[in-house]
Design a protein around this motif. Structure first.
Motif, PDB file in Angstrom:
ATOM      1  N   UNK A  26      22.232 -56.926  29.591  1.00  0.00           N
ATOM      2  CA  UNK A  26      22.923 -56.063  30.540  1.00  0.00           C
ATOM      3  C   UNK A  26      24.444 -56.176  30.381  1.00  0.00           C
ATOM      4  N   UNK A  79      19.166 -62.111  47.916  1.00  0.00           N
ATOM      5  CA  UNK A  79      18.694 -60.876  47.287  1.00  0.00           C
ATOM      6  C   UNK A  79      19.867 -60.065  46.748  1.00  0.00           C
ATOM      7  N   UNK A  82      21.333 -61.854  43.737  1.00  0.00           N
ATOM      8  CA  UNK A  82      20.413 -61.670  42.609  1.00  0.00           C
ATOM      9  C   UNK A  82      20.637 -60.304  41.984  1.00  0.00           C
ATOM     10  N   UNK A  83      20.775 -59.310  42.834  1.00  0.00           N
ATOM     11  CA  UNK A  83      20.996 -57.935  42.369  1.00  0.00           C
ATOM     12  C   UNK A  83      22.305 -57.781  41.608  1.00  0.00           C
ATOM     13  N   UNK A  86      22.307 -59.648  38.284  1.00  0.00           N
ATOM     14  CA  UNK A  86      21.465 -58.911  37.347  1.00  0.00           C
ATOM     15  C   UNK A  86      22.211 -57.693  36.796  1.00  0.00           C
ATOM     16  N   UNK A  87      22.961 -57.040  37.647  1.00  0.00           N
ATOM     17  CA  UNK A  87      23.689 -55.837  37.241  1.00  0.00           C
ATOM     18  C   UNK A  87      24.789 -56.097  36.223  1.00  0.00           C
TER      19      UNK A  87
ATOM     20  N   UNK B  81      16.562 -50.595  48.887  1.00  0.00           N
ATOM     21  CA  UNK B  81      16.830 -51.607  49.926  1.00  0.00           C
ATOM     22  C   UNK B  81      18.256 -51.538  50.396  1.00  0.00           C
ATOM     23  N   UNK B 110      15.756 -52.951  42.679  1.00  0.00           N
ATOM     24  CA  UNK B 110      15.769 -54.133  41.820  1.00  0.00           C
ATOM     25  C   UNK B 110      14.381 -54.769  41.763  1.00  0.00           C
ATOM     26  N   UNK B 111      13.483 -54.302  42.641  1.00  0.00           N
ATOM     27  CA  UNK B 111      12.160 -54.924  42.699  1.00  0.00           C
ATOM     28  C   UNK B 111      11.056 -53.994  42.245  1.00  0.00           C
ATOM     29  N   UNK B 131      16.332 -51.418  38.600  1.00  0.00           N
ATOM     30  CA  UNK B 131      17.703 -51.862  38.308  1.00  0.00           C
ATOM     31  C   UNK B 131      17.648 -53.063  37.369  1.00  0.00           C
ATOM     32  N   UNK B 132      18.663 -53.287  36.545  1.00  0.00           N
ATOM     33  CA  UNK B 132      19.856 -52.463  36.429  1.00  0.00           C
ATOM     34  C   UNK B 132      19.576 -51.135  35.720  1.00  0.00           C
ATOM     35  N   UNK B 133      20.117 -50.079  36.282  1.00  0.00           N
ATOM     36  CA  UNK B 133      19.899 -48.735  35.764  1.00  0.00           C
ATOM     37  C   UNK B 133      20.606 -48.585  34.419  1.00  0.00           C
TER      38      UNK B 133
END
Lengths: 154, 150
Positions: A26, A79, A82-83, A86-87, B81, B110-111, B131-133
């Motif tokens: 990513x 959460x 984490x998002x 990850x991005x 979310x 993301x899930x 995600x990630x897009x």
């Protein structure tokens, strides 16, 4: 340091970050979105990540310090972290969040505190490494060079 | 691909909704590299406000009001979310609105939860992106946008 040396250092440093699992693909994707019209895109996104992560880590510390711990709130913060990790491809931060969420579910305060320390550690590591990477980039650009993403992926 | 005089002058306008500042920056950049005009908001409430759905529950706001005050939206892409109104709630309100139900809606999450994906698609979402897009996901938007021009 002359340009070729700088570029070689940059490539080696990035390769190591991928190899050691600090970054995943990513992160490379971010560079695909950077061009002459948006030459600072990666630094901008990563800076947003730093600000956001520090805010979340502070919120998590505070939440775990409460007399009555609100695990749902903690889970929501983790959460989010984490998002965002990850991005941007911050793989080790993301993975430490996964473990954290498991302990949130189990409502285990002690383990959650350990997880928070782990997340903090991983965050500080990647922050240092990315800042070093961006410094190298700056030097390369100042020496008249450019960052070529395609080379990374080979 | 150009479909004629009109298409060469108008850009598709995408409304993106996400509570994460990082993800907002990413989706905006991804959409702009596809030459879409982009409006980004940080909540479902702001999205409903932008779409003119907040004052009137069944969306029967005079359509000329929407055109005068806001640019027409050709596609909505939203995170699932979010605090407050979730992406699913937003999807539902759009599909229940007489004026907006034909706007394609895409959900991001993301899930990877199959039941979540199914309920979104059943509610009328065109796509569900994990995600990630990626750019490859954003490339999937074009057919839905072109269909809207027919």
């Amino acid at each position: 340091m002359e340009l070729n040396q700088l570029q070689r250092s940059f490539l080696e440093y990035t390769a190591a970050l991928f190899r050691e699992g600090f970054l995943d693909s990513q992160f490379s994707q971010l560079y695909q979105l950077q061009d002459e019209s948006n030459p600072e895109f990666v630094v901008e996104v990563v800076s947003l990540f730093f600000e956001d992560s520090e805010r979340l880590i502070n919120d998590l510390s505070r939440a775990l310090d409460q007399t009555i711990v609100d695990f749902r709130k903690i889970d929501a913060h983790v959460h989010q972290l984490k998002g965002s990790s990850s991005s941007i491809g911050a793989q080790r931060v993301k993975n430490s969040c996964v473990s954290f969420r498991n302990f949130c579910e189990a409502q285990n305060i002690e383990e959650c505190s350990k997880c928070l320390q782990q997340v903090k550690q991983e965050y500080l590591l990647i922050k240092n490494k990315l800042e070093a990477l961006f410094q190298l980039e700056k030097q390369i650009v100042a020496a008249g060079g450019a960052i070529n993403m395609v080379e990374w992926m080979l | 691909m150009r479909m004629g005089g009109l298409a060469t002058e108008t850009q598709f306008h995408v409304l993106a909704v996400d509570d994460s500042i990082i993800d907002r920056k990413l989706i905006e950049r991804l959409l702009k590299t596809s030459s879409y005009q982009v409006t980004v908001v940080d909540s479902g409430v702001k999205a409903l406000e932008f779409l003119g759905l907040l004052d009137d529950d069944n969306g029967s706001i005079d359509s000329t009001t929407q055109n005068h005050h806001k640019l027409q939206v050709n596609l909505i892409i939203t995170d699932y979310s979010m605090p407050g109104i979730t992406g699913y709630d937003l999807l539902r309100k759009i599909k229940e609105s007489t004026s907006l139900k034909n706007i394609p809606v895409v959900i991001m999450s993301s899930e990877n939860v199959p039941s979540r994906i199914n309920s979104c698609l059943e509610k009328g979402a065109e796509e569900f992106f994990l995600k990630p897009v990626q750019q490859s996901d954003v490339n999937k938007l074009r057919p839905h946008l072109l269909r809207g021009m027919a």
